[in-house]
Design a protein around this motif. Structure first.
Motif, PDB file in Angstrom:
ATOM      1  N   SER A 108      32.995  23.894  18.572  1.00 20.35           N
ATOM      2  CA  SER A 108      31.928  24.872  18.747  1.00 20.35           C
ATOM      3  C   SER A 108      31.591  25.060  20.229  1.00 20.35           C
ATOM      4  CB  SER A 108      30.683  24.444  17.976  1.00 20.35           C
ATOM      5  OG  SER A 108      29.608  25.310  18.235  1.00 20.35           O
ATOM      6  N   LEU A 109      31.488  23.959  20.967  1.00 18.59           N
ATOM      7  CA  LEU A 109      31.203  24.051  22.397  1.00 18.59           C
ATOM      8  C   LEU A 109      32.316  24.795  23.132  1.00 18.59           C
ATOM      9  CD1 LEU A 109      29.694  20.527  23.120  1.00 18.59           C
ATOM     10  CD2 LEU A 109      28.512  22.725  23.239  1.00 18.59           C
ATOM     11  N   LEU A 110      33.554  24.523  22.759  1.00 15.03           N
ATOM     12  CA  LEU A 110      34.678  25.229  23.387  1.00 15.03           C
ATOM     13  C   LEU A 110      34.622  26.723  23.076  1.00 15.03           C
ATOM     14  CD1 LEU A 110      37.610  22.722  22.814  1.00 15.03           C
ATOM     15  CD2 LEU A 110      36.541  23.321  24.988  1.00 15.03           C
ATOM     16  N   ALA A 111      34.327  27.057  21.821  1.00 15.49           N
ATOM     17  CA  ALA A 111      34.255  28.467  21.430  1.00 15.49           C
ATOM     18  C   ALA A 111      33.125  29.180  22.172  1.00 15.49           C
ATOM     19  CB  ALA A 111      34.059  28.586  19.924  1.00 15.49           C
ATOM     20  N   GLN A 112      32.002  28.500  22.368  1.00 15.85           N
ATOM     21  CA  GLN A 112      30.872  29.106  23.071  1.00 15.85           C
ATOM     22  C   GLN A 112      31.155  29.306  24.551  1.00 15.85           C
ATOM     23  OE1 GLN A 112      27.276  26.859  22.352  1.00 15.85           O
ATOM     24  NE2 GLN A 112      27.639  26.817  20.149  1.00 15.85           N
ATOM     25  N   SER A 113      32.105  28.562  25.092  1.00 16.49           N
ATOM     26  CA  SER A 113      32.375  28.652  26.521  1.00 16.49           C
ATOM     27  C   SER A 113      33.493  29.634  26.857  1.00 16.49           C
ATOM     28  CB  SER A 113      32.730  27.271  27.078  1.00 16.49           C
ATOM     29  OG  SER A 113      33.983  26.845  26.569  1.00 16.49           O
ATOM     30  N   ARG A 114      34.084  30.243  25.849  1.00 16.93           N
ATOM     31  CA  ARG A 114      35.174  31.195  26.099  1.00 16.93           C
ATOM     32  C   ARG A 114      34.629  32.583  26.390  1.00 16.93           C
ATOM     33  NH1 ARG A 114      37.713  28.978  21.217  1.00 16.93           N
ATOM     34  NH2 ARG A 114      39.013  27.300  21.941  1.00 16.93           N
ATOM     35  N   TRP A 115      35.302  33.265  27.291  1.00 18.60           N
ATOM     36  CA  TRP A 115      34.991  34.664  27.557  1.00 18.60           C
ATOM     37  C   TRP A 115      35.697  35.508  26.510  1.00 18.60           C
ATOM     38  CZ3 TRP A 115      36.367  34.466  33.424  1.00 18.60           C
ATOM     39  CH2 TRP A 115      35.325  33.884  34.117  1.00 18.60           C
ATOM     40  N   GLU A 116      35.066  36.562  26.102  1.00 19.34           N
ATOM     41  CA  GLU A 116      35.689  37.488  25.171  1.00 19.34           C
ATOM     42  C   GLU A 116      35.682  38.867  25.791  1.00 19.34           C
ATOM     43  OE1 GLU A 116      37.248  36.931  22.423  1.00 19.34           O
ATOM     44  OE2 GLU A 116      36.701  34.864  22.061  1.00 19.34           O
ATOM     45  N   PRO A 117      36.688  39.651  25.736  1.00 20.23           N
ATOM     46  CA  PRO A 117      37.959  39.288  25.128  1.00 20.23           C
ATOM     47  C   PRO A 117      38.720  38.297  26.007  1.00 20.23           C
ATOM     48  CG  PRO A 117      38.124  41.456  26.126  1.00 20.23           C
ATOM     49  CD  PRO A 117      36.691  41.012  26.268  1.00 20.23           C
ATOM     50  N   GLY A 118      39.585  37.537  25.373  1.00 19.21           N
ATOM     51  CA  GLY A 118      40.372  36.543  26.087  1.00 19.21           C
ATOM     52  C   GLY A 118      41.786  37.032  26.351  1.00 19.21           C
ATOM     53  N   LEU A 119      42.423  36.383  27.282  1.00 14.81           N
ATOM     54  CA  LEU A 119      43.806  36.701  27.607  1.00 14.81           C
ATOM     55  C   LEU A 119      44.704  35.977  26.612  1.00 14.81           C
ATOM     56  CD1 LEU A 119      45.834  38.014  29.572  1.00 14.81           C
ATOM     57  CD2 LEU A 119      45.768  35.882  30.894  1.00 14.81           C
ATOM     58  N   ARG A 120      45.427  36.733  25.819  1.00 17.91           N
ATOM     59  CA  ARG A 120      46.335  36.152  24.825  1.00 17.91           C
ATOM     60  C   ARG A 120      47.754  36.027  25.350  1.00 17.91           C
ATOM     61  NH1 ARG A 120      44.564  39.363  19.333  1.00 17.91           N
ATOM     62  NH2 ARG A 120      42.644  38.203  18.986  1.00 17.91           N
ATOM     63  N   GLY A 121      48.105  36.876  26.271  1.00 15.88           N
ATOM     64  CA  GLY A 121      49.467  36.827  26.781  1.00 15.88           C
ATOM     65  C   GLY A 121      49.600  37.618  28.063  1.00 15.88           C
ATOM     66  N   LEU A 122      50.646  37.303  28.799  1.00 16.58           N
ATOM     67  CA  LEU A 122      50.907  37.980  30.060  1.00 16.58           C
ATOM     68  C   LEU A 122      52.415  38.045  30.236  1.00 16.58           C
ATOM     69  CD1 LEU A 122      49.245  37.814  33.351  1.00 16.58           C
ATOM     70  CD2 LEU A 122      51.517  36.836  33.342  1.00 16.58           C
ATOM     71  N   SER A 123      52.910  39.199  30.588  1.00 16.28           N
ATOM     72  CA  SER A 123      54.329  39.313  30.936  1.00 16.28           C
ATOM     73  C   SER A 123      54.424  40.186  32.183  1.00 16.28           C
ATOM     74  CB  SER A 123      55.134  39.920  29.779  1.00 16.28           C
ATOM     75  OG  SER A 123      54.648  41.195  29.442  1.00 16.28           O
ATOM     76  N   TRP A 124      55.485  39.967  32.933  1.00 18.06           N
ATOM     77  CA  TRP A 124      55.626  40.702  34.176  1.00 18.06           C
ATOM     78  C   TRP A 124      57.097  40.860  34.519  1.00 18.06           C
ATOM     79  CZ3 TRP A 124      57.957  38.349  38.395  1.00 18.06           C
ATOM     80  CH2 TRP A 124      58.102  36.960  38.308  1.00 18.06           C
ATOM     81  N   ARG A 125      57.334  41.804  35.409  1.00 19.81           N
ATOM     82  CA  ARG A 125      58.688  42.008  35.926  1.00 19.81           C
ATOM     83  C   ARG A 125      58.576  42.740  37.249  1.00 19.81           C
ATOM     84  NH1 ARG A 125      58.954  46.633  32.045  1.00 19.81           N
ATOM     85  NH2 ARG A 125      59.433  48.440  33.343  1.00 19.81           N
ATOM     86  N   VAL A 126      59.625  42.682  38.020  1.00 15.61           N
ATOM     87  CA  VAL A 126      59.695  43.411  39.291  1.00 15.61           C
ATOM     88  C   VAL A 126      60.828  44.417  39.163  1.00 15.61           C
ATOM     89  CG1 VAL A 126      60.106  43.242  41.770  1.00 15.61           C
ATOM     90  CG2 VAL A 126      58.792  41.462  40.601  1.00 15.61           C
ATOM     91  N   ASP A 127      60.500  45.658  39.415  1.00 19.37           N
ATOM     92  CA  ASP A 127      61.506  46.724  39.365  1.00 19.37           C
ATOM     93  C   ASP A 127      61.902  47.106  40.786  1.00 19.37           C
ATOM     94  OD1 ASP A 127      61.346  46.796  36.634  1.00 19.37           O
ATOM     95  OD2 ASP A 127      60.219  48.671  36.517  1.00 19.37           O
ATOM     96  N   LEU A 128      63.199  47.253  40.991  1.00 15.32           N
ATOM     97  CA  LEU A 128      63.728  47.738  42.264  1.00 15.32           C
ATOM     98  C   LEU A 128      64.325  49.111  42.028  1.00 15.32           C
ATOM     99  CD1 LEU A 128      65.587  44.530  43.484  1.00 15.32           C
ATOM    100  CD2 LEU A 128      63.380  45.400  44.252  1.00 15.32           C
ATOM    101  N   GLN A 129      64.072  50.001  42.936  1.00 15.18           N
ATOM    102  CA  GLN A 129      64.638  51.338  42.795  1.00 15.18           C
ATOM    103  C   GLN A 129      66.015  51.385  43.438  1.00 15.18           C
ATOM    104  OE1 GLN A 129      61.631  53.799  44.620  1.00 15.18           O
ATOM    105  NE2 GLN A 129      60.789  54.301  42.614  1.00 15.18           N
ATOM    106  N   THR A 130      66.914  52.013  42.740  1.00 13.20           N
ATOM    107  CA  THR A 130      68.253  52.212  43.306  1.00 13.20           C
ATOM    108  C   THR A 130      68.241  53.506  44.102  1.00 13.20           C
ATOM    109  OG1 THR A 130      69.011  53.448  41.392  1.00 13.20           O
ATOM    110  CG2 THR A 130      69.324  51.044  41.348  1.00 13.20           C
TER     111      THR A 130
END
Length: 190
Positions: A108-130
Motif C-alpha cells: 500500500s505504501l509503495l502504491a501510494q508513492s507512485r506517480w500516475e501515469p507511470g512509465l511502463r516501457g521505453l524504446s529508442w533508436r537512432v536514425d541516420l539519413q543516407t
C-alpha cells in the motif's frame, strides 16, 4: 475472558487504523472504532490509545521493520515508563498485527508513492539519413527517436513518440546529469 476481549479489541483497532491510513478506507473513522471496539472507554482515553497505536504503526511501517527490529522496538516501548509506552499485551498485539499485515501495508505504501501515469516501457533508436534520403531537407545529423509507454493501473497504455536531434540529446543528458547531482546531494545529507 477479559484478556481475550481486550486482545480482540486492540487487534480490531490496529486493523481499523491500517484500513484508514494505509488502505484509504474513509469509512473507518475514529468514532466508528470507539463505538464498535471501546464503547466503555472515555473519549479522551480512547483518543490517546488510538493516537499512540497509530503513531507506533506509522513508525513500524516507515522503517519496514523485520522481526528482529520489531522485537527490539517493542521491547524498548514496553520499558518506557511515561505515557508513550505500551503494555506487554499491546506489544504482543502489535507484533501479531505486523507479522500478518507487513506485506499488505508495504504494498500500500509503495502504491501510494507512485506517480500516475507511470512509465511502463521505453524504446529508442537512432536514425541516420543516407545521401539518397536527404534530398532537399538536409537535417545534418542523426535523429534519436524515443517511444514512451505510459499507463495507469487497470487502463490501456498510451504511447508518446519524441524526436531529438543531437543538440536536444545533449540538452537532455545535461538535465539528467543535473538531476543526478541533486539526488546525490540530498542522499548524502541524510
Amino acid at each position: 475472558m477479559a484478556d481475550v476481549d481486550a486482545a480482540k479489541s486492540l487487534s480490531g483497532l490496529l486493523n481499523g487504523i491500517a484500513q484508514r491510513v494505509y488502505h484509504n478506507n474513509a469509512d473507518m473513522t475514529e468514532e466508528l472504532l470507539q463505538r464498535e471496539l471501546y464503547r466503555e472507554l472515555p473519549r479522551e482515553e480512547f483518543t490517546a490509545l488510538h493516537e499512540r497505536m497509530k503513531g507506533l504503526l506509522k513508525s513500524i511501517a516507515a522503517a519496514d521493520m523485520d522481526p528482529a527490529q520489531l522485537e527490539a522496538f517493542l521491547t524498548a516501548q514496553t520499558r518506557r515508563q511515561a505515557g508513550g509506552g505500551v503494555t506487554a499485551e499491546q506489544a504482543a498485539a502489535l507484533s501479531r498485527f505486523w507479522k500478518s499485515q507487513r506485506v499488505r501495508v508495504r504494498e500500500s505504501l509503495l502504491a501510494q508513492s507512485r506517480w500516475e501515469p507511470g512509465l511502463r516501457g521505453l524504446s529508442w533508436r537512432v536514425d541516420l539519413q543516407t545521401a539518397a534520403s536527404r534530398g532537399a531537407a538536409d537535417h545534418g545529423g542523426p535523429v534519436a527517436l524515443v517511444e514512451l509507454e505510459l499507463g495507469t493501473a487497470g487502463q490501456d497504455s498510451e504511447f508518446v513518440c519524441l524526436e531529438f536531434d543531437e543538440t536536444k540529446v545533449n540538452q537532455l543528458l545535461k538535465k539528467m546529469s543535473d538531476i543526478q547531482q541533486s539526488v546525490d546531494r540530498i542522499a548524502h545529507r541524510s
